[in-house]
Structure formats: C-alpha cells, structure tokens
Design a protein around this motif. Structure first.
Motif, PDB file in Angstrom:
ATOM      1  N   VAL A 193       0.844  -1.435   0.000  1.00 49.83           N
ATOM      2  CA  VAL A 193       0.036   0.108   0.135  1.00 49.83           C
ATOM      3  C   VAL A 193       0.850   1.116   0.238  1.00 49.83           C
ATOM      4  O   VAL A 193       0.755   2.313  -0.757  1.00 49.83           O
ATOM      5  N   GLU A 194       1.786   1.406   0.946  1.00 48.28           N
ATOM      6  CA  GLU A 194       2.648   2.337   0.784  1.00 48.28           C
ATOM      7  C   GLU A 194       3.458   2.559  -0.397  1.00 48.28           C
ATOM      8  O   GLU A 194       3.554   3.770  -0.810  1.00 48.28           O
TER       9      GLU A 194
ATOM     10  N   ALA B 133       2.572   1.775  -3.280  1.00 45.92           N
ATOM     11  CA  ALA B 133       1.931   2.252  -4.501  1.00 45.92           C
ATOM     12  C   ALA B 133       1.418   3.626  -4.417  1.00 45.92           C
ATOM     13  O   ALA B 133       1.329   4.186  -5.289  1.00 45.92           O
ATOM     14  N   VAL B 134       1.332   3.916  -2.945  1.00 45.79           N
ATOM     15  CA  VAL B 134       0.937   5.602  -2.806  1.00 45.79           C
ATOM     16  C   VAL B 134       2.176   6.224  -3.496  1.00 45.79           C
ATOM     17  O   VAL B 134       2.038   7.273  -4.088  1.00 45.79           O
TER      18      VAL B 134
ATOM     19  N   CYS C 239       2.681   5.958  -7.284  1.00 42.33           N
ATOM     20  CA  CYS C 239       1.580   6.628  -8.199  1.00 42.33           C
ATOM     21  C   CYS C 239       1.689   8.000  -7.839  1.00 42.33           C
ATOM     22  O   CYS C 239       1.189   8.816  -8.957  1.00 42.33           O
TER      23      CYS C 239
ATOM     24  N   LEU D 110      -2.862   0.003 -11.935  1.00 42.29           N
ATOM     25  CA  LEU D 110      -2.714  -1.119 -10.777  1.00 42.29           C
ATOM     26  C   LEU D 110      -3.408  -2.301 -11.017  1.00 42.29           C
ATOM     27  O   LEU D 110      -4.675  -2.238 -11.171  1.00 42.29           O
TER      28      LEU D 110
ATOM     29  N   PHE E 274      -6.397  -5.056  -0.409  1.00 39.82           N
ATOM     30  CA  PHE E 274      -5.368  -4.025  -0.589  1.00 39.82           C
ATOM     31  C   PHE E 274      -6.280  -2.670  -1.185  1.00 39.82           C
ATOM     32  O   PHE E 274      -5.927  -1.459  -0.760  1.00 39.82           O
TER      33      PHE E 274
ATOM     34  N   PHE F 241      -5.470   1.023   0.375  1.00 35.66           N
ATOM     35  CA  PHE F 241      -4.820   1.844  -0.471  1.00 35.66           C
ATOM     36  C   PHE F 241      -5.728   3.339  -0.855  1.00 35.66           C
ATOM     37  O   PHE F 241      -5.270   4.336  -0.530  1.00 35.66           O
TER      38      PHE F 241
ATOM     39  N   ARG G 111      -5.419   5.375   2.491  1.00 34.89           N
ATOM     40  CA  ARG G 111      -4.068   6.127   2.475  1.00 34.89           C
ATOM     41  C   ARG G 111      -4.138   7.291   1.631  1.00 34.89           C
ATOM     42  O   ARG G 111      -3.593   8.410   1.611  1.00 34.89           O
ATOM     43  N   VAL G 112      -4.617   6.937   0.135  1.00 35.07           N
ATOM     44  CA  VAL G 112      -4.539   8.179  -0.887  1.00 35.07           C
ATOM     45  C   VAL G 112      -5.458   9.285  -0.346  1.00 35.07           C
ATOM     46  O   VAL G 112      -5.125  10.546  -0.475  1.00 35.07           O
TER      47      VAL G 112
END
Length: 523
Positions: free
Chosen positions: A282-283, A285-286, A289, A303, A313, A317, A320-321
């Motif tokens: 997750v971190e 991917a943030v 992106c 993704l 996930f 995600f 967090r975004v």
C-alpha cells in the motif's frame, strides 16, 4: 505567506531577489533582450524573467561550445571527473537554494525536490568514478596473433544537445549532460520554458566547479522554435518528453544521421500479486503513483491487483490516498501540477472516464486551495479500453485499479500497452522475478515503485517501444556520447596475400588457421 515565499525568505533574509534569478538569467546564451516571465504554479507569483532565444542564438551558442570542447576533450578523463566530483559536492552544499528553485518553478513538495538533489549528487559521483575505467582505450584481439595490434578508443561525439522537461527540472537537466561532459563533449541545453532557472543554477554550479565557461551553453525559449535549430547544430541529441515530440525530433536527427536518444511517454503498470505484504505494498503504491504529484515518467498509472488480495489491498490503498497531505513544504506529500495544460489533461481524462462509466473511489476534483493548479489524488475503477485514461499517458495524480485473477493475467494485461518504460511488481521475490522477465519494459522494480531502478546508476535506464530508445545511466549512459574508433596496427607480415606466395597456397594456410581458431574459445 506561501511555502515558496517562506523558503525564499529563509534563504535570502529578505533580499530583493531571493532566488538570484536576475544573475541566473544573465547566464543564458543570448545577446538579445526580449524576456518572458516564469510564473510559479504554487501561487501565481513571478519567479523571474529569462531572455527568449532565437535559432541564431542556438547556432552562436553551439559555435562557442565547440571551440571550448576541443581543449576539454584533450584533458585527461580524470581531470574532467574531478570537475564533476566538485560539482556534486556543490549540489549538496547548495541544496536549499536548488530546492527553493525547483518548488517555485514546478510546484513540487520539498521531499520531491530533495529527491532530485540526492539523485544528482549520487549519479555524478558514480559517473565520475566510472568514467576513467569505461572510457579508457581497450585492447582487443587482432586479426592475426602477434602480427596485429588492435585498440578501441572512445572519442567524443563533439556537441551534444539536451532538451529537458519541466517535471524534474534539476535531475533531467544534467542526467545526460554529466556523462556527455565526462566523455569530452560540449553541451547545448534547452530546459523547458517553465523551469529555466533550475537549469541555469546547475550551469552556475558546474562553472563554479571548474567547467570551462563556454563548454556548456543554456538556451531558453519555445521548443517549437528552437528544437530544429538544436538538431541542426549538434552531433547528438538527448530528449526527455512526450512520445509525439520525440518522434519528430528523432526523424529530424535521422535526416542528419546523428545520434538520438529519448526517454518518452509511459503508461506504467504495478502488479500486486498473491503473497504481497499488504502494508508495504500500500505504501509503495501510494509513492509509486503520487510522487511528484504523478508527474513522473516512471510513476504508476495502472494497478493490477490479484483477486486473492484485492478486497484488502484496495480499501487500504484508497484510505491512504484520501489522507495524503497537500502542500509544498517538508510535510507535504502532494504538490501542485506544474502547468495549466497539465491540469486540463488530468481533469479531462477523469471526466471522460466517469462519463463512460468509471467510478471514482477518491479524488476526481481540483484542489484550488492547495495551489493554483492543485488536483486531488484520484483512484478509479471500471476503466475500460475505450477511455483515454486506460491507454494514454495522463501524467498526473490519477491511477486506475483493475482486479485480475492471477499472476498470468496480471502480466498479460500489464504488457498490453504500446509503452514500455517501467513496471513495479509486489509479491514473493521469486514469483516477481519470473513475472519481470516476461514484461517488455526497460526497468522493473520488485517490491518497490521506481526508486530502486532509477537510483541504480550503474545500470542502464530507458524505455522500449513507444517509451523511447537509447539508455541513460550505467556504461551505456557514458558510451552513448562517444564514437568508437578502432586503430589496428599490422606488424611483421602483411594482413593480406603474401608477396611471392601463390594465392591458392595462401588460401589453404588461412583455411587451416581458421579451423585451428575454431577450437580456441573466444575471449
């Protein structure tokens, strides 16, 4: 007071020109006076004014650089490397000033600006250390043992043109100029019109490090007006930017039969496979992106998440975004878009996708309170191939998420793109490595988004297919700016038919010799 204004005031203590833009503008290679203002995307203030060069200025700049290049190429590589090492040290010493300029011109966060500073310093260190070894003359096997002495030399191209973009105005202004200089070339650099002062600041530091005054020239102005003149003036060209513009420049270079390298567009894919560590993925991917507000050639815009992990996930995600902090200071995670045109492109891609049935999970709206060109980090599902968002490069804080059944489907769909720049794979290392071998892209990051491959300066970096040709970084990034020259010295006997020996007998001797060589391993 905006973050940019606070940073400027801290550095300058209230000076009238805290970013030193008036002095930097004097470094532009032109004798003409028309100027254009550079406006900050953060708050609309004027960063400074730079001259607008003409094609005639480009030719004159090239002439000056060529004159200086001859003496520079004659200097030992170690002397050239010493200049680059001093430059790397100055970049670290002047990092506050450089970060101030990068934020003011491009709207990026402090952490993204520092990433550029660190990259320049580390890349310069590697190239300076590697150049004496990579560029030295090399003995190779001659035509005939003992009788033929063959040596390969690396000669500079002569004058290298660099056209750099606005998204990484520090790093991409010198990523290719540094190895080209180490190889003995002169440089004509044209930065994007939005970010000229970053390039000029680096030119200033290179000259302070000992680079001859005329060897590297910076010209400022519209690419549409200066690009053709640069191609007509230089002996090789490096371009970083869109695929469409890269095609035009490559065609122009082809007509002149000069070298062209280009890092072009991308629609990079991230694969989240079964067995991936959820929190790390997750971190990762943030960051992959939304670093640099998604304005990064190697960032992720697609993704592909395996069904086994999708339902855990994706909610994590999205949460967090949605919580990403906006601002350009050290605590900011997302800055602004750099140009109004880029904001329009991002908004249009999202608008069209939603109109055709895509679903916004978070974001999807401008954020004018977070900079003049702010846009909320956006995650969508239900994106289909008939939408521009699925196939075209967006180059902003937007990512599409797709559910896939297994690793096989993830690889197949990730590779279904005309682009081939970067990819990211999260999952068990052995599985990820096997998947990486099947992707037609220039770089693959395993359990990382983009930094691992980009910052591996000893390894080549670049794209396949519509993402460009040529490589920066590594041996390839140095040798790209050289012409190999073979010098073969024949001793003792001629290399061809021997005087007094009948041709038929000579042919039998060579045949026997060739058969003997077939038994000896090639080194």
């Amino acid at each position: 007071m905006s973050d940019v204004a606070q940073q400027q005031e801290r550095r300058a203590g209230g000076a009238d020109d805290p970013l030193d833009t008036v002095r930097l503008a004097s470094l532009v290679a032109t004798a003409r006076t028309p100027e254009r203002a550079v406006v900050s995307p953060v708050d609309g203030t004027v960063v400074g004014e730079v001259p607008v060069c003409t094609p005639e200025d480009v030719v004159a700049a090239g002439t000056r650089a060529v004159s200086a290049q001859r003496a520079w190429a004659a200097r030992p590589v170690r002397e050239r490397a010493a200049v680059v090492r001093r430059f790397a040290a100055l970049v670290l010493d002047e990092q506050t000033w450089l970060m101030d300029l990068a934020t003011a011109e491009s709207g990026k966060t402090r952490r993204d600006a520092f990433e550029e500073v660190a990259d320049i310093a580390l890349a310069a260190r590697w190239f300076a250390g590697a150049a004496p070894r990579v560029l030295r003359r090399r003995r190779v096997a001659g035509a005939f043992p003992v009788a033929t002495r063959t040596t390969v030399h690396r000669r500079p191209k002569g004058l290298v043109g660099v056209i750099s973009p606005w998204n990484y105005p520090l790093t991409l202004a010198v990523s290719d100029a540094i190895p080209a200089l180490l190889a003995g070339n002169g440089i004509v650099l044209k930065p994007d019109s939005q970010t000229p002062f970053c390039a000029l600041a680096l030119l200033d530091l290179l000259r302070r490090a000992g680079l001859p005054a005329d060897l590297m020239q910076v010209v400022t102005g519209p690419g549409a007006e200066l690009g053709g003149a640069i191609v007509d003036t230089v002996d090789a060209l490096m371009f970083t930017g869109s695929t469409a513009t890269g095609r035009v420049l490559a065609e122009q270079c082809g007509r002149r039969l000069i070298s062209f390298s280009g890092e072009l567009g991308g629609k990079n894919a991230m694969l989240v496979l079964p067995g991936a560590e959820l929190e790390r993925a997750v971190e990762g991917a943030v960051r992959a992106c939304f670093a640099n507000t998604g304005q990064l050639c190697v960032s992720m815009e697609r993704l592909y998440v395996a069904d086994a992990i999708y339902d855990t996930f994706v909610p994590a995600f999205v949460e967090r975004v949605a919580a990403l902090r906006h601002g350009t200071g050290w605590d900011g995670e997302v800055g602004t878009l750099t140009t109004a045109g880029q904001l329009d492109r991002v908004a249009e891609h999202v608008r069209e996708a939603v109109a055709k049935g895509a679903t916004v999970l978070t974001g999807g709206v401008p954020r004018p309170g977070h900079g003049e060109l702010g846009y909320a980090p956006t995650v969508l599902t239900g994106v289909t191939d008939d939408m521009a968002l699925a196939r075209e490069e967006t180059f902003g804080p937007v990512v599409s998420v797709y559910r896939v059944g297994d690793t096989e489907e993830a690889v197949s769909r990730a590779d279904d793109s005309p682009y081939g720049l970067n990819a990211s794979i999260w999952g068990p290392a052995a599985v990820a490595r096997r998947a990486a071998s099947r992707l037609h892209v220039g770089t693959v990051n395993v359990n990382e988004g983009y930094t691992a491959a980009w910052a591996s300066h000893a390894a080549p970096m670049g794209g396949t297919r519509d993402s460009g040709l040529g490589r920066r970084h590594g041996r390839e990034g140095l040798l790209a700016w050289t012409e190999p020259q073979t010098v073969a010295e024949q001793r003792l006997v001629p290399a061809g038919y021997l005087p007094g020996v009948p041709p038929e007998r000579y042919a039998r001797w060579i045949t026997a010799f060739a058969r003997l060589l077939h038994r000896v391993p090639v080194r």
